[in-house]
Design a protein around this motif. Sequence first.
Motif, PDB file in Angstrom:
ATOM      1  N   VAL A 337       0.796  -1.256  -0.151  1.00 29.15           N
ATOM      2  CA  VAL A 337      -0.015   0.042   0.051  1.00 29.15           C
ATOM      3  C   VAL A 337       1.045   1.215  -0.092  1.00 29.15           C
ATOM      4  O   VAL A 337       1.779   1.389   0.819  1.00 29.15           O
ATOM      5  CB  VAL A 337      -0.875   0.035   1.163  1.00 29.15           C
ATOM      6  CG1 VAL A 337      -1.831   1.155   1.236  1.00 29.15           C
ATOM      7  CG2 VAL A 337      -1.853  -1.104   1.373  1.00 29.15           C
ATOM      8  N   ASP A 338       0.851   2.074  -0.975  1.00 26.73           N
ATOM      9  CA  ASP A 338       1.369   3.282  -1.231  1.00 26.73           C
ATOM     10  C   ASP A 338       0.944   4.321  -2.049  1.00 26.73           C
ATOM     11  O   ASP A 338       0.310   4.060  -2.940  1.00 26.73           O
ATOM     12  CB  ASP A 338       2.775   2.702  -1.832  1.00 26.73           C
ATOM     13  CG  ASP A 338       3.876   4.044  -2.118  1.00 26.73           C
ATOM     14  OD1 ASP A 338       3.682   5.106  -1.097  1.00 26.73           O
ATOM     15  OD2 ASP A 338       4.663   4.040  -2.850  1.00 26.73           O
ATOM     16  N   GLY A 339       0.718   5.720  -1.242  1.00 26.58           N
ATOM     17  CA  GLY A 339       0.141   6.759  -2.068  1.00 26.58           C
ATOM     18  C   GLY A 339      -1.379   6.463  -2.195  1.00 26.58           C
ATOM     19  O   GLY A 339      -1.970   6.874  -3.456  1.00 26.58           O
ATOM     20  N   GLY A 340      -2.081   5.738  -1.407  1.00 22.88           N
ATOM     21  CA  GLY A 340      -3.560   5.519  -1.720  1.00 22.88           C
ATOM     22  C   GLY A 340      -3.742   4.447  -2.795  1.00 22.88           C
ATOM     23  O   GLY A 340      -4.844   4.320  -3.317  1.00 22.88           O
ATOM     24  N   ARG A 341      -2.882   3.760  -3.269  1.00 22.19           N
ATOM     25  CA  ARG A 341      -3.093   2.696  -3.955  1.00 22.19           C
ATOM     26  C   ARG A 341      -2.370   1.417  -3.388  1.00 22.19           C
ATOM     27  O   ARG A 341      -1.592   1.357  -2.626  1.00 22.19           O
ATOM     28  CB  ARG A 341      -2.223   2.861  -5.568  1.00 22.19           C
ATOM     29  CG  ARG A 341      -2.682   4.445  -6.157  1.00 22.19           C
ATOM     30  CD  ARG A 341      -4.010   4.404  -6.599  1.00 22.19           C
ATOM     31  NE  ARG A 341      -4.529   3.308  -7.835  1.00 22.19           N
ATOM     32  CZ  ARG A 341      -5.902   3.288  -8.035  1.00 22.19           C
ATOM     33  NH1 ARG A 341      -6.797   3.991  -7.538  1.00 22.19           N
ATOM     34  NH2 ARG A 341      -6.113   2.492  -9.182  1.00 22.19           N
ATOM     35  N   ALA A 342      -2.962   0.200  -3.989  1.00 25.20           N
ATOM     36  CA  ALA A 342      -2.554  -1.204  -3.569  1.00 25.20           C
ATOM     37  C   ALA A 342      -1.879  -1.782  -4.810  1.00 25.20           C
ATOM     38  O   ALA A 342      -2.576  -1.834  -5.815  1.00 25.20           O
ATOM     39  CB  ALA A 342      -3.493  -2.044  -3.144  1.00 25.20           C
ATOM     40  N   ASP A 362      -1.087  -2.855 -10.042  1.00 24.05           N
ATOM     41  CA  ASP A 362      -2.225  -1.991  -9.401  1.00 24.05           C
ATOM     42  C   ASP A 362      -3.471  -2.832  -9.292  1.00 24.05           C
ATOM     43  O   ASP A 362      -4.090  -3.179 -10.281  1.00 24.05           O
ATOM     44  CB  ASP A 362      -2.464  -0.728 -10.027  1.00 24.05           C
ATOM     45  CG  ASP A 362      -3.256   0.260  -9.280  1.00 24.05           C
ATOM     46  OD1 ASP A 362      -4.100  -0.249  -8.523  1.00 24.05           O
ATOM     47  OD2 ASP A 362      -3.009   1.469  -9.251  1.00 24.05           O
ATOM     48  N   VAL A 363      -3.979  -3.217  -8.151  1.00 21.03           N
ATOM     49  CA  VAL A 363      -4.966  -4.006  -7.839  1.00 21.03           C
ATOM     50  C   VAL A 363      -5.748  -3.240  -6.835  1.00 21.03           C
ATOM     51  O   VAL A 363      -6.890  -3.693  -6.292  1.00 21.03           O
ATOM     52  CB  VAL A 363      -4.647  -5.356  -7.014  1.00 21.03           C
ATOM     53  CG1 VAL A 363      -3.822  -6.170  -8.077  1.00 21.03           C
ATOM     54  CG2 VAL A 363      -3.829  -5.282  -5.825  1.00 21.03           C
ATOM     55  N   THR A 364      -5.906  -2.121  -6.794  1.00 17.83           N
ATOM     56  CA  THR A 364      -6.636  -1.070  -5.873  1.00 17.83           C
ATOM     57  C   THR A 364      -8.202  -1.478  -6.051  1.00 17.83           C
ATOM     58  O   THR A 364      -8.931  -1.682  -5.111  1.00 17.83           O
ATOM     59  CB  THR A 364      -6.468   0.423  -5.985  1.00 17.83           C
ATOM     60  OG1 THR A 364      -4.899   0.746  -5.887  1.00 17.83           O
ATOM     61  CG2 THR A 364      -7.180   1.068  -5.144  1.00 17.83           C
ATOM     62  N   ASP A 365      -8.374  -1.441  -7.303  1.00 15.45           N
ATOM     63  CA  ASP A 365      -9.879  -1.524  -7.848  1.00 15.45           C
ATOM     64  C   ASP A 365     -10.473  -2.993  -7.686  1.00 15.45           C
ATOM     65  O   ASP A 365     -11.504  -3.299  -7.993  1.00 15.45           O
ATOM     66  CB  ASP A 365     -10.133  -0.727  -8.974  1.00 15.45           C
ATOM     67  CG  ASP A 365      -9.791   0.578  -9.080  1.00 15.45           C
ATOM     68  OD1 ASP A 365     -10.135   1.160  -8.213  1.00 15.45           O
ATOM     69  OD2 ASP A 365      -9.587   1.040 -10.151  1.00 15.45           O
ATOM     70  N   GLN A 366      -9.483  -4.163  -7.654  1.00 16.35           N
ATOM     71  CA  GLN A 366      -9.817  -5.633  -7.467  1.00 16.35           C
ATOM     72  C   GLN A 366      -9.917  -5.895  -6.260  1.00 16.35           C
ATOM     73  O   GLN A 366      -9.975  -7.343  -6.092  1.00 16.35           O
ATOM     74  CB  GLN A 366      -8.950  -6.075  -8.712  1.00 16.35           C
ATOM     75  CG  GLN A 366      -9.238  -5.910  -9.978  1.00 16.35           C
ATOM     76  CD  GLN A 366      -8.613  -4.721 -10.562  1.00 16.35           C
ATOM     77  OE1 GLN A 366      -7.519  -4.321 -10.269  1.00 16.35           O
ATOM     78  NE2 GLN A 366      -9.399  -3.938 -11.271  1.00 16.35           N
ATOM     79  N   ARG A 393      -6.417  -8.451   2.261  1.00 12.89           N
ATOM     80  CA  ARG A 393      -5.115  -8.286   2.393  1.00 12.89           C
ATOM     81  C   ARG A 393      -4.482  -6.839   2.785  1.00 12.89           C
ATOM     82  O   ARG A 393      -3.436  -6.588   2.838  1.00 12.89           O
ATOM     83  CB  ARG A 393      -4.594  -8.302   0.990  1.00 12.89           C
ATOM     84  CG  ARG A 393      -4.776  -9.801   0.491  1.00 12.89           C
ATOM     85  CD  ARG A 393      -4.197 -10.022  -0.862  1.00 12.89           C
ATOM     86  NE  ARG A 393      -5.278  -9.486  -2.066  1.00 12.89           N
ATOM     87  CZ  ARG A 393      -4.821  -9.236  -3.187  1.00 12.89           C
ATOM     88  NH1 ARG A 393      -3.491  -9.660  -3.424  1.00 12.89           N
ATOM     89  NH2 ARG A 393      -5.489  -8.906  -4.241  1.00 12.89           N
ATOM     90  N   VAL A 394      -5.299  -5.936   3.288  1.00 16.94           N
ATOM     91  CA  VAL A 394      -5.007  -4.737   3.728  1.00 16.94           C
ATOM     92  C   VAL A 394      -5.345  -4.550   5.213  1.00 16.94           C
ATOM     93  O   VAL A 394      -6.429  -4.519   5.780  1.00 16.94           O
ATOM     94  CB  VAL A 394      -5.774  -3.501   3.112  1.00 16.94           C
ATOM     95  CG1 VAL A 394      -5.543  -2.217   3.690  1.00 16.94           C
ATOM     96  CG2 VAL A 394      -5.304  -3.407   1.633  1.00 16.94           C
ATOM     97  N   ALA A 395      -4.260  -4.425   5.993  1.00 14.10           N
ATOM     98  CA  ALA A 395      -4.477  -4.699   7.692  1.00 14.10           C
ATOM     99  C   ALA A 395      -5.384  -3.277   7.850  1.00 14.10           C
ATOM    100  O   ALA A 395      -5.133  -2.496   7.414  1.00 14.10           O
ATOM    101  CB  ALA A 395      -3.260  -4.402   8.397  1.00 14.10           C
ATOM    102  N   THR A 396      -6.004  -3.611   9.175  1.00 13.15           N
ATOM    103  CA  THR A 396      -7.060  -2.350   9.655  1.00 13.15           C
ATOM    104  C   THR A 396      -6.368  -1.748  10.382  1.00 13.15           C
ATOM    105  O   THR A 396      -6.437  -1.362  11.696  1.00 13.15           O
ATOM    106  CB  THR A 396      -8.221  -3.126  10.262  1.00 13.15           C
ATOM    107  OG1 THR A 396      -7.747  -4.232  11.124  1.00 13.15           O
ATOM    108  CG2 THR A 396      -9.221  -3.757   9.273  1.00 13.15           C
TER     109      THR A 396
END
Length: 664
Positions: A337-342, A362-366, A393-396
């Motif tokens: 996660v970097d700069g608001g994108r994954a 980039d998988v942000t939208d997926q 896959r993104v820690a809270t």
Amino acid sequence: MAVPTVSVIVAAYNAMPYLTRCITSVADQSIGQDKLEIIVVNDGSTDGTAAELERLSDAYPALMRVIHQENSGGPSVPRNRGLDHARGQFVFFLDADDYLGPEALERMVAMAEENGTDVVLGKMVGVGGRGAPTSMFRRDQPKTDVFSSRVYWTLNPMKLFRRELLERHHLRFPTDLKIGEDQMFVGPAYLHASGISVLASYDCLYWVQRDDDGNITLQTGGSEPRLRFLPRIVDVILENVPAGPGRDHLAHRHLTVEVQQLLGHVAREPRELQQKQLDRLADAIAPLWHEGLNDQLSAMARLRLHLVRHRMLDEVLELTRFEKQLAKSKVATPVLVDGGRAYARYPFLRDPARSVPDSCYDVTDQLGLRHQVTRAELHGTTLRLAGYGYLHRVATEDVTTDLVLRERDSGTEYRLPVRHTATPGLGAHEDEGAYTYEEAGFETTVDIDTAAGGAPLGDGLWDISLAVGAQGLSREVRIGSKRALDVSGTADTRVVDTTLGIRAVTLYTTKPHGNFTLDLGEKKNRVLPHLKFRESRWNASNPNELLITGRWTLGAYPDGPLTLALSNDSGATVAFPVARTAHGDTFTARVPVLDLPAGTWTGELRLSGWSFALPKIPQDLEASKWRRRGLPWYAKSASGSGGRFALLVAKTDLVKAVAGKLKA
């Protein structure tokens, strides 16, 4: 000789013991044998196929025609030969391993004729572990096309074709291809069809995995046969579809499915051949792939195509190995996660030696968005919600989740804060516990009197979403389709006292998706159907009191405003309170007819600003009688009132009464 409705063409090669069930499934079709012909081409079988075909031909002499020929090495020649002999209005290609559902042909023909379509896809079902395509069979589609549906993702010929289409465009299976010959037939048929139907509500074709894995379509043959057909199907697209979204839609399939499969074969071939085949693949797909397609492709497909375009053989082979291991793994690839994108941590991410763009990862939208509602309750003017939501896959961490109310027609939107709650152990059930989401919970109270930035929400359908945020990422999802077992999805309609007065509020779930929506002002959910009358009768303990009973299914409504209002033909009006059971759902209105002036009385039940017409008094209900100032009076159902409530209160005419007794 009558023209059959459907010609079923079967190419058979060493098809025992599957052949018998295949042919029987056609002979037993509900459409009737008088509307069928079966053409079986035995392509030089060396097992018992020929003998079984002769036996079946004897069993169905008027239905079945058998053609024997030397082995041709593939399905194209026997299918073409069968098509040359077909007489039906429609043709259906059936592999000898597979079989039909009993009503398949009847239903598919009906769909084609009702909608004027040239191709019908019947739902396919895998048997014996064989996977069947599913994305195009989510629902019935009476008439669609190749560009606005997923039909292009199944290019096997086991479909119903209008024969006139095939003959008009001289469509036949190419005989010089070992793989992809079906795409060269079905693709043009799709493109030239006047329309395509999808029958998803019935299991039409059972796609069988043979015990010996001998299905023709499962045989491989390496990269060479695939590199022979791929440029040809690309040419079909280029020649028939102009550049734009339509071409991109078709290209998507080949740039993902075919490229991935072909690279899997290249990886198993000798090193000295691999670079040559990769170069050929890059040349073949070059006319289809452009940067504008990237938004439609998965990150893995973007990365794969980038490596192919730049002919990076070692990287392609490493990515192929990675994909193979990923397919076996139960753990999804971690993300950066970097700069608001994954970005998926696929091979070569931010590797300076390869310089692959971040956009390929980039998988942000997926990102998967997991969510559940554990509480959804209306209390007065407030809606109480609780549950959880997290990005897979993104820690809270640095959680920024909000509730979103959006009015469906106007698009007016309000974002409401939630209280973040702990969810220990959440996520342990997936990815073998590799990721956990400890702060994914939320609780909130939505007050319709203040939710519009401190003001009341206006009338409308307010769809409820969750904007799930963590680590600078945010994704929005409608909530309700995933809910705890004790959270009801049944519509809850209430009449509540608000700062704007008495209002109707309904919390309900949409169909078919099951997401929560707040209905203010009866846009879809009406109050009237929630009050139902049961009967009108005289009180057994007080025969001069009319009881009108009913049932109410509102979740709640304010105390006091439920009344029974009557008026007569002279303009007089009276009102009576309606009693509700303390803890039940019934109500009773009591009308003391002794006190009513003479006249025909009509009436309604009133609840604040709503009115409900009273039901008709049964005609066979005996009249209530009493004496007023020594004179006889009565009350009974008024005649000629149709289906409406009408109560006649009158003084008895003594002359008529005496005359009536004398006649009796």
